[in-house]
Design an enzyme around this catalytic site. Structure first.
Site, short mmCIF file in Angstrom:
data_model
loop_
_atom_site.label_atom_id
_atom_site.label_comp_id
_atom_site.label_asym_id
_atom_site.label_seq_id
_atom_site.Cartn_x
_atom_site.Cartn_y
_atom_site.Cartn_z
CG ASP A 1 -27.23 11.68 24.27
OD1 ASP A 1 -27.45 11.21 23.14
OD2 ASP A 1 -27.32 11.00 25.30
C1 LAN Z 1 -28.25 3.14 23.32
C2 LAN Z 1 -26.84 3.46 23.60
C3 LAN Z 1 -26.54 4.92 23.70
C4 LAN Z 1 -27.71 5.74 24.21
C5 LAN Z 1 -27.32 7.15 24.69
C6 LAN Z 1 -26.57 7.96 23.66
C7 LAN Z 1 -26.40 7.03 25.91
C8 LAN Z 1 -28.59 7.84 25.13
O1 LAN Z 1 -28.31 9.06 25.75
C9 LAN Z 1 -29.59 7.92 24.01
C10 LAN Z 1 -29.99 6.52 23.56
C11 LAN Z 1 -28.82 5.63 23.15
C12 LAN Z 1 -28.39 6.02 21.77
C13 LAN Z 1 -29.21 4.15 23.10
C14 LAN Z 1 -30.60 3.76 22.73
C15 LAN Z 1 -30.97 2.29 22.86
C16 LAN Z 1 -29.82 1.35 22.50
C17 LAN Z 1 -29.42 1.58 21.05
C18 LAN Z 1 -28.65 1.69 23.44
C19 LAN Z 1 -28.98 1.52 24.91
C20 LAN Z 1 -27.65 0.60 23.12
C21 LAN Z 1 -28.54 -0.65 22.85
C22 LAN Z 1 -30.00 -0.16 22.74
C23 LAN Z 1 -30.82 -0.94 21.69
C24 LAN Z 1 -32.29 -0.59 21.80
C25 LAN Z 1 -30.60 -2.41 21.90
C26 LAN Z 1 -31.36 -3.26 20.95
C27 LAN Z 1 -32.26 -4.13 21.69
C28 LAN Z 1 -33.60 -4.10 21.60
C29 LAN Z 1 -34.37 -4.81 22.61
C30 LAN Z 1 -34.38 -3.41 20.55
#
Ligand code: LAN
Length: 716
Positions: free
Chosen positions: A443
Site C-alpha cells: 500500500d
Molecule cells: C506498520 C506500519 C504501517 C503499516 C501499513 C502500511 C499501514 C499497513 O497497511 C501495512 C503494514 C505496515 C507497514 C506496518 C506493519 C507492522 C509495523 C511495522 C507497523 C504497524 C508499525 C510497527 C509494526 C512493527 C511490527 C512493530 C514492531 C513490533 C513487533 C512486536 C515486532
C-alpha cells in the site's frame, strides 16, 4: 558488561514537567529522510542551530502562531489546516556535518526523557503498563518497562516503581510473562532460559520448498524469530551484576532461585493472553523440548551460522536499521556477541538506533518504525491535489518538496542481498518510511505512486521528476503483489498455507504467522493502478484490468454480514470501510448502484453519533466487532465522511454534520488537538499516527466542500 551499569538517578515522582531543557532539543532531518533528536549542550550551539517550528510542535512547545481568520466554509478550514501543517514540513539539513551520536549506551538526557515518558504512561489506576499506551496493565508491559526504568537508573524505592511492582506481583509476577517477554528477561539474565519454549534455529536449514519453512512466515515474525533463534541457541545472557540480582528479587513474589522454570513455559498471565497456543503448537513444543536435550552440535552450529548470515544480510540491506525496532535490537545483540563492540557493525547499529528514538511532549520513546515519512506524505499530497489547495500559489513550494522527497525515496533496484535473504523485489516500490530501510510495502507503493501521479500529471506546475520508466516499475511491482484470491498483503505475497497461524507462539499478537490479504492494502494497490491507467491507457492494460476485477471480487467476499470490513492497520471498521468504498467507487459501484456499497453506507450511518461524528475504540480490532469509543474522534469522523463521499452517498445531512464536528474541533491556529490513538497492528497493539489529524481532516473538508456543492447542483 557490568561497566554498562548506569549511575542511579534522582527522579521526581511525576513526569509532568520535562526532565531536560526542552529548548535544547533539535530534530535533525538528514538528506536521506532520517529523523534524529539531538540535545545541544552549549548556548553557542543553540544559537547556531535555532529551534524550528517542527521541533517546537513535536516537543509540545507552543508555536505562538496568530489565530487565522475563522473559517466560514469547509475549504477555508482545510486551508487553515494546511497553513498550520506546513510549519511541520521539515527541511533537509544537507549542510550539517553528518557526525553520528555514537556513544555506547544512552546519553543522560535520553535516559531522563525515556524515564519521563514511562512515568507519564503508567496506568493511572494501578501504576502498571499495558501492551500499548491506551491498554490495560499487563505483565508484559509492566515487567519489561519496570526493567527499563531500573536499568536506566531509577531507584527501587521510587514511588512509581513501588506501585508498579505491587501491580506486577498482584498479576502473579514476571514468571507469567508472555513468550517474547520471557525471551527479553532471559537475555537480561532475570529469567531462566529453561522457562522458554525452544526457538529452533534448525528450521532455517530445512529445504526452502517446505510449506512451513520460516522464509514463508510474515516478515516481522520471521525477522524477530531469526535473531531470537540465534540468541536462544547460544542461551545468551547478560553478565550477572548487582542490578540483575536485585531485579530477580523485585520482579517475582516468590523466591527466584526456587522457581520451577520448565513449568513456566506455559505460564501466561490471564490479563496478557490474547491468542492462546493451539494444541498443535503445544504438541510440537513437547517434541522440540525433547530435542533440546539432545541437540546435535554440528547441526546446531550450522543452524546458528545460517541465522547469523541472515542477520548480517538484513543489517547490510537496511544500513543497520533492519525491518523494525524489535528485530533491530535483537540483531544488535547478535552482532555485538559475534563481531564484538569494536566492530563496524556494532557502531553502525548504535548510530542507527537513533532513527527509532522519538521525543514527544511527554518524553522519549522508541517508535514502531524509523518514521512514517512516505505514508504521511502520500496522503497529504493527494489531499492537497483533490481539494484544490495544491493549485494555490502559497503551497507550490511545499508541494515541490513533497515531490522531490517521493522521487528520492522510490527504490531504484532490488536489495543487495536479494534471493539469498528471501526478499521480495524492491525495484520501483516505495517503503513505509525511507528508502534506506528499503522494504517494499504494497500500500505504500500504491499511495506513493498515486501521490507522484497526482503531483506530476494532474498539476501542470511541477517538473516531472519521476520518469515514465520508473512509474512503470512501480506498476510492475504492484501487479506482482496480488495473491491468488485477489487481495493484497503487506510486504510480500502470501508464501504459506493458512494453517500456519496455528503455530503462532506469541500469545499477545494475532494474525502474525503469515501474510494475509487486507482490504486497505488491496485498495491502495488497485486505486494506484487505476489512476495510472487513466493516464497511460496502453501499458499492461489487460493485466491491470484482470488484477482490478479479482481485487474487487476479493473485497465483495470479505465484507462482513453487517456491511463493514475489518481493518487491520487502523481503527477498525471505519478505517477499512473508507478504503473498501474507494475501491468499489473506482469500478462504478456506489450507494445507488451496488448492494455492497449501499450496505456499508447504511452500516456507517447507523454508527453516526448525536454530535455528527464517529468514534470507534481500538477494542474493535481485538474482537473484530464494532466497539464504540467514549468520545467522538476527529480522524475517524473524517474516514467515515470520506467513505460516504467515495460511495456518492446521496443525502448531504450526515456529511454536513461531520464537517461541522471536525470544524468545531479545530484550533484557531488551524491545527487539531491530538485525540485517541489511531492505528493498530497484530490485532492487539494500538499505535499512534500523529499526522493523520492533519492529512485526513484537510482531505475530508476540502472534498466535502466540492461534494456538497455537487449534490446541491444535482438537486436543483
Ligand atoms: C506498520 C506500519 C504501517 C503499516 C501499513 C502500511 C499501514 C499497513 O497497511 C501495512 C503494514 C505496515 C507497514 C506496518 C506493519 C507492522 C509495523 C511495522 C507497523 C504497524 C508499525 C510497527 C509494526 C512493527 C511490527 C512493530 C514492531 C513490533 C513487533 C512486536 C515486532
Amino acid at each position: 558488561p557490568s561497566s554498562m551499569l548506569y549511575t542511579p538517578l534522582e527522579i521526581p515522582a511525576s513526569g509532568e514537567k520535562p526532565f531536560t531543557d526542552y529548548s535544547k532539543w533539535r530534530l535533525r532531518v538528514t538528506e536521506d529522510g532520517d529523523h534524529i533528536w539531538r540535545y545541544l549542550r552549549t548556548d553557542e550551539e543553540c544559537e547556531a542551530w535555532p529551534q524550528t517550528d517542527y521541533d517546537k510542535y513535536w516537543l509540545g512547545i507552543p508555536l505562538g502562531l496568530p489565530a487565522l481568520p475563522p473559517p466560514k466554509t469547509a475549504l477555508e478550514a482545510a486551508r487553515n489546516g494546511y497553513n498550520f501543517y506546513k510549519h511541520l514540513q521539515a527541511a533537509d539539513d544537507t549542510g550539517l556535518a553528518s557526525s553520528y551520536v555514537s556513544g555506547m549506551g544512552f546519553t543522560l538526557e535520553e535516559r531522563l526523557e525515556m524515564i519521563r515518558y514511562l512515568l507519564n504512561h503508567t496506568n493511572p489506576v494501578d501504576g502498571g503498563w499495558g501492551i500499548h499506551v491506551e491498554g490495560h496493565s499487563t505483565v508484559f508491559g509492566t515487567a519489561l518497562n519496570y526493567c527499563v526504568m531500573r536499568v536506566l537508573g531509577v531507584s527501587v524505592d521510587h514511588p512509581a516503581l513501588i506501585k508498579a511492582r505491587a501491580t506486577l506481583h498482584k498479576l502473579g509476577g514476571a514468571a507469567g510473562i508472555p513468550s517474547w517477554g520471557k525471551f527479553w528477561l532471559s537475555i537480561l539474565n532475570v529469567y531462566d532460559w529453561e522457562g522458554n519454549h525452544p526457538v529452533p534455529s534448525e528450521l532455517w536449514l530445512l529445504p526452502d520448498s517446505i510449506p512451513f519453512h520460516p522464509h514463508r512466515w510474515w516478515i516481522h515474525t520471521r525477522n524477530c524469530l531469526l535473531p531470537m533463534g540465534y540468541l536462544y541457541g547460544i542461551r545468551f545472557k547478560m553478565e550477572e551484576n548487582d542490578l540483575i540480582r536485585s531485579l530477580r528479587e523485585e520482579l517475582y513474589p516468590q523466591n527466584y532461585y526456587s522457581i520451577d522454570w520448565p513449568a513456566q513455559r506455559n505460564n501466561i498471565a490471564e490479563v496478557d493472553l490474547y491468542q492462546p497456543h493451539s494444541r498443535l503448537l503445544n504438541f510440537l513444543y513437547s517434541i522440540l523440548g525433547a530435542y533440546e536435550n539432545c541437540v546435535i552440535p554440528p547441526l546446531r552450529r550450522a543452524a546458528l551460522d545460517k541465522c547469523y548470515e541472515l542477520v548480517v544480510m538484513d543489517d547490510e540491506n537496511t544500513d543497520y536499521q533492519t525491518l523494525g525496532p524489535v528485530s533491530k535490537m535483537m540483531n544488535l545483540i547478535v552482532r555485538a556477541h559475534v563481531d564484538g563492540p569494536e566492530s563496524e557493525a556494532y557502531k553502525r547499529h548504535m548510530a542507527r538506533r537513533q532513527d527509532f528514538m522519538w521525543l514527544g511532549a511527554e518524553g522519549m520513546m522508541m517508535s514502531g518504525t524509523n518514521g512514517s515519512q512516505l505514508w504521511d506524505l502520500g496522503f497529504i499530497a493527494q489531499a492537497l491535489v483533490e481539494t484544490g489547495l495544491a493549485q494555490e500559489e502559497e503551497n507550490k513550494e511545499s508541494l515541490t518538496k513533497v515531490l522531490q522527497w517521493l522521487d528520492h525515496h522510490q527504490m531504484r533496484k532490488n536489495p543487495r542481498h536479494f534471493q539469498t535473504a528471501y526478499r521480495h523485489p524492491t525495484k520501483g516500490a516505495w517503503p513505509f518510511s525511507t528508502k534506506t530501510q528499503g522494504y517494499t510495502v504494497s500500500d505504500c507503493t500504491g499511495e506513493g505512486l498515486k501521490a507522484v501521479l497526482y503531483i506530476q500529471d494532474y498539476l501542470k506546475l511541477t517538473p516531472k521528476l519521476v520518469s515514465k520508466q520508473r512509474i512503470c516499475d512501480a506498476v510492475d511491482i504492484l501487479l506482482g503483489m496480488q495473491n491468488s484470491n485477489g487481495g493484497f498483503a503487506s510486504y510480500e505475497l502470501i508464501r504459506a498455507p493458512g494453517w500456519m497461524e496455528l503455530l503462532n507462539p506469541a500469545e499477545v499478537f494475532g494474525n502474525i504467522m503469515i501474510e494475509c490479504n487486507y482490504p486497505e492494502c488491496t485498495t491502495s494497490a488497485i486505486t494506484a493502478l487505476s489512476t495510472f491507467r487513466s493516464l497511460n491507457p496502453t501499458y499492461r492494460a489487460g493485466d491491470i484490468q484482470r488484477v482490478i476485477d479479482r481485487a474487487v471480487d476479493y473485497l465483495h467476499k470479505s465484507q462482513t454480514p453487517e456491511g463493514g470490513w475489518v481493518g487491520s492497520w487502523g481503527i477498525c471498521f471505519t478505517y477499512a470501510i473508507m478504503f473498501a468504498l474507494e475501491s468499489l467507487a473506482m469500478v462504478g459501484e456506489t450507494y445507488g448502484t451496488s448492494s455492497y456499497s449501499h450496505k456499508a453506507c447504511e452500516f456507517l450511518i447507523g454508527k453516526q453519533r448525536a454530535d455528527g461524528g464517529w468514534g470507534e475504540s481500538y477494542k474493535s480490532c481485538e474482537i473484530s466487532q464494532w466497539v464504540e469509543h467514549e468520545q467522538t474522534q476527529v480522524v475517524q469522523t473524517c474516514w467515515a465522511a470520506m467513505a460516504l463521499m467515495y460511495a456518492r452517498y446521496p443525502h448531504p445531512k450526515p456529511i454536513e454534520r461531520a464537517v461541522r464536528l471536525v470544524m468545531s474541533r479545530q484550533n484557531p491556529d488551524g491545527s487539531w488537538p491530538q485525540e485517541a490513538i489511531e492505528g493498530v497492528f497484530n490485532k492487539n497493539v494500538a499505535i499512534a499516527y500523529p499526522n493523520f489529524k492533519f492529512s485526513f481532516t484537510i482531505w475530508m473538508l476540502g472534498r466535502a466542500q466540492k461534494y456538497l456543492a455537487e449534490l446541491e447542483t444535482l438537486k436543483s
